[in-house]
Design an enzyme around this catalytic site. Sequence first.
Site, short mmCIF file in Angstrom:
data_model
loop_
_atom_site.label_atom_id
_atom_site.label_comp_id
_atom_site.label_asym_id
_atom_site.label_seq_id
_atom_site.Cartn_x
_atom_site.Cartn_y
_atom_site.Cartn_z
N GLY A 196 0.84 -1.20 0.00
CA GLY A 196 0.00 0.00 0.00
C GLY A 196 0.87 1.25 0.00
O GLY A 196 2.10 1.17 0.08
N ALA A 209 -5.35 -2.40 4.94
CA ALA A 209 -6.71 -1.89 5.16
C ALA A 209 -7.50 -1.96 3.86
O ALA A 209 -6.93 -1.98 2.77
CB ALA A 209 -6.67 -0.44 5.64
N THR A 269 -9.49 0.37 1.70
CA THR A 269 -9.48 1.83 1.66
C THR A 269 -10.36 2.44 0.55
O THR A 269 -10.29 3.64 0.31
CB THR A 269 -8.04 2.36 1.47
OG1 THR A 269 -7.52 1.80 0.26
CG2 THR A 269 -7.16 1.99 2.64
N TYR A 327 -17.02 2.99 5.29
CA TYR A 327 -15.57 2.93 5.51
C TYR A 327 -15.22 3.49 6.89
O TYR A 327 -14.48 2.87 7.67
CB TYR A 327 -14.85 3.73 4.42
CG TYR A 327 -13.38 3.99 4.70
CD1 TYR A 327 -12.43 2.98 4.57
CD2 TYR A 327 -12.94 5.26 5.10
CE1 TYR A 327 -11.09 3.23 4.83
CE2 TYR A 327 -11.61 5.51 5.35
CZ TYR A 327 -10.69 4.50 5.22
OH TYR A 327 -9.36 4.74 5.49
N ASP A 386 -9.54 10.13 9.60
CA ASP A 386 -10.37 11.30 9.90
C ASP A 386 -11.86 10.99 9.70
O ASP A 386 -12.72 11.66 10.27
CB ASP A 386 -9.97 12.47 8.99
CG ASP A 386 -9.90 12.09 7.51
OD1 ASP A 386 -9.63 10.91 7.21
OD2 ASP A 386 -10.11 12.97 6.65
N1 LIG Z 1 -5.43 6.77 1.78
C1 LIG Z 1 -5.96 7.69 2.58
O1 LIG Z 1 -6.28 8.81 2.17
C2 LIG Z 1 -6.13 7.40 4.05
C3 LIG Z 1 -6.78 8.37 4.84
C4 LIG Z 1 -6.93 8.09 6.20
C5 LIG Z 1 -6.47 6.91 6.74
N2 LIG Z 1 -5.87 5.99 5.93
C6 LIG Z 1 -5.42 4.75 6.54
O2 LIG Z 1 -4.01 4.64 6.38
C7 LIG Z 1 -3.65 3.27 6.24
C8 LIG Z 1 -2.80 3.07 5.01
O3 LIG Z 1 -3.56 3.49 3.88
P1 LIG Z 1 -2.96 3.52 2.41
O4 LIG Z 1 -3.28 4.84 1.84
O5 LIG Z 1 -1.54 3.04 2.42
O6 LIG Z 1 -3.91 2.43 1.72
P2 LIG Z 1 -3.65 1.56 0.44
O7 LIG Z 1 -2.65 2.19 -0.45
O8 LIG Z 1 -4.99 1.19 -0.09
O9 LIG Z 1 -2.96 0.26 1.05
C9 LIG Z 1 -3.66 -0.68 1.80
C10 LIG Z 1 -3.00 -2.02 1.55
O10 LIG Z 1 -3.71 -3.00 2.30
C11 LIG Z 1 -3.80 -4.13 1.49
N3 LIG Z 1 -4.92 -4.99 1.90
C12 LIG Z 1 -6.24 -4.86 1.62
N4 LIG Z 1 -6.92 -5.87 2.18
C13 LIG Z 1 -6.01 -6.64 2.84
C14 LIG Z 1 -6.09 -7.81 3.61
N5 LIG Z 1 -7.26 -8.43 3.82
N6 LIG Z 1 -4.95 -8.31 4.15
C15 LIG Z 1 -3.76 -7.72 3.92
N7 LIG Z 1 -3.61 -6.62 3.19
C16 LIG Z 1 -4.74 -6.08 2.66
C17 LIG Z 1 -3.97 -3.63 0.09
O11 LIG Z 1 -3.59 -4.67 -0.78
P3 LIG Z 1 -3.71 -4.55 -2.37
O12 LIG Z 1 -2.54 -3.71 -2.76
O13 LIG Z 1 -3.60 -5.94 -2.83
O14 LIG Z 1 -5.03 -3.91 -2.63
C18 LIG Z 1 -3.03 -2.46 0.08
O15 LIG Z 1 -1.73 -2.84 -0.34
C19 LIG Z 1 -4.96 2.49 6.25
O16 LIG Z 1 -5.23 2.02 7.54
C20 LIG Z 1 -6.00 3.52 5.87
O17 LIG Z 1 -7.28 3.20 6.36
C21 LIG Z 1 -5.67 6.22 4.61
#
Ligand SMILES: NC(=O)c1ccc[n+]([C@@H]2O[C@H](COP(=O)([O-])OP(=O)(O)OC[C@H]3O[C@@H](n4cnc5c(N)ncnc54)[C@H](OP(=O)(O)O)[C@@H]3O)[C@@H](O)[C@H]2O)c1
Length: 300
Positions: free
Chosen positions: A12, A62, A64, A127, A104
């Site tokens: 991710g 996560a 997302t 979400y 958030d």
């Molecule tokens: N992105 C935002 O704007 C945002 C905002 C607030 C909070 N967050 C939080 O920050 C954290 C990191 O977010 P990010 O932006 O890095 O998200 P991301 O780029 O979507 O990465 C999430 C990763 O989790 C993997 N995943 C999904 N389901 C899974 C499972 N069952 N088991 C193991 N891995 C799994 C995904 O795999 P695949 O690559 O195979 O899909 C992806 O690589 C998360 O907790 C998210 O909720 C993100």
Amino acid sequence: MSVEILLTGANGQVGWEVERRAATHGVKVRALARNELDISDRAAVKHTIAEHAPKVVINAAAYTAVDKAESEKDLAFAVNRDGAAHVAEACAASGASLIHFSTDYVFDGAKSGPYVETDPVNPVSVYGASKLAGEDAIRTAAPRHIILRTAWVYGVHGHNFVKTMLRLGRERPELRVVDDQRGCPTFAGDLADAALALARRALAGSMTEGGYGTFHCVGSGEVTWCGFTRKIIGLAGTRLGQTPKITAITTADYPTPARRPANSVLDSTKLARVHGLTLRPWPEALAEMLDTVLDGEQHK
Ligand SMILES: NC(=O)c1ccc[n+]([C@@H]2O[C@H](COP(=O)([O-])OP(=O)(O)OC[C@H]3O[C@@H](n4cnc5c(N)ncnc54)[C@H](OP(=O)(O)O)[C@@H]3O)[C@@H](O)[C@H]2O)c1
């Protein structure tokens, strides 16, 4: 076999940065992508954490897809609630500290100022509700946890708002962007650095009890999506090949399946006070990310 840090969700935006930045923090990370560890699989999580016996787990895995979650509720909860619970239970059983990311979107956005950690939560999307359920599961299962609530994350790796605006900015004469939702853009690399600094502290055994808990962790400053876009396009400058017109619209003009809070601004003062960690102003981090992405393209 004992490892220092076990990382989930390694492919991710945030996971990718954690893996790449670990060495600069002097720590060793065993990074597992979704195909190596699916956190919704309770037995696999239990087995993997017991096998590696990490001192710290960073859970960057996560679900997302904010809009898709409205029609995939079970999947969102299977990962964000149950997956978080599985990781927390396994951490508690093995004595590992857990660093986890939340959002958030646990807030409804009705507050007039920045949200602090103790403000009442009230998610307005599936979400947000699934991430809140994950927070609760972690608080119940793992006493030594750090939940970093972050927002508006963009990185060099993966899909995000910044990359979408760069693509549309090249393709279209005009970008119409929502100007009545405020938040704090957060560079995945800066968030990864904060998580690794905390992990290092836990590894060193220098974490006091007050060091655990829930912390807001976002880029400094605040802006609307439209203001963010103006900065992205402005900083990209001639590297975009054209300068699209940017028009402010309202949330009502751009309906989405998931509702989003009008005010997503998080106050990260607690993280600064307790841990001495502050993420730099968001335009500074954005400029660095754009240089990496756009100059990298020119060298291809
Ligand atoms: N992105 C935002 O704007 C945002 C905002 C607030 C909070 N967050 C939080 O920050 C954290 C990191 O977010 P990010 O932006 O890095 O998200 P991301 O780029 O979507 O990465 C999430 C990763 O989790 C993997 N995943 C999904 N389901 C899974 C499972 N069952 N088991 C193991 N891995 C799994 C995904 O795999 P695949 O690559 O195979 O899909 C992806 O690589 C998360 O907790 C998210 O909720 C993100």
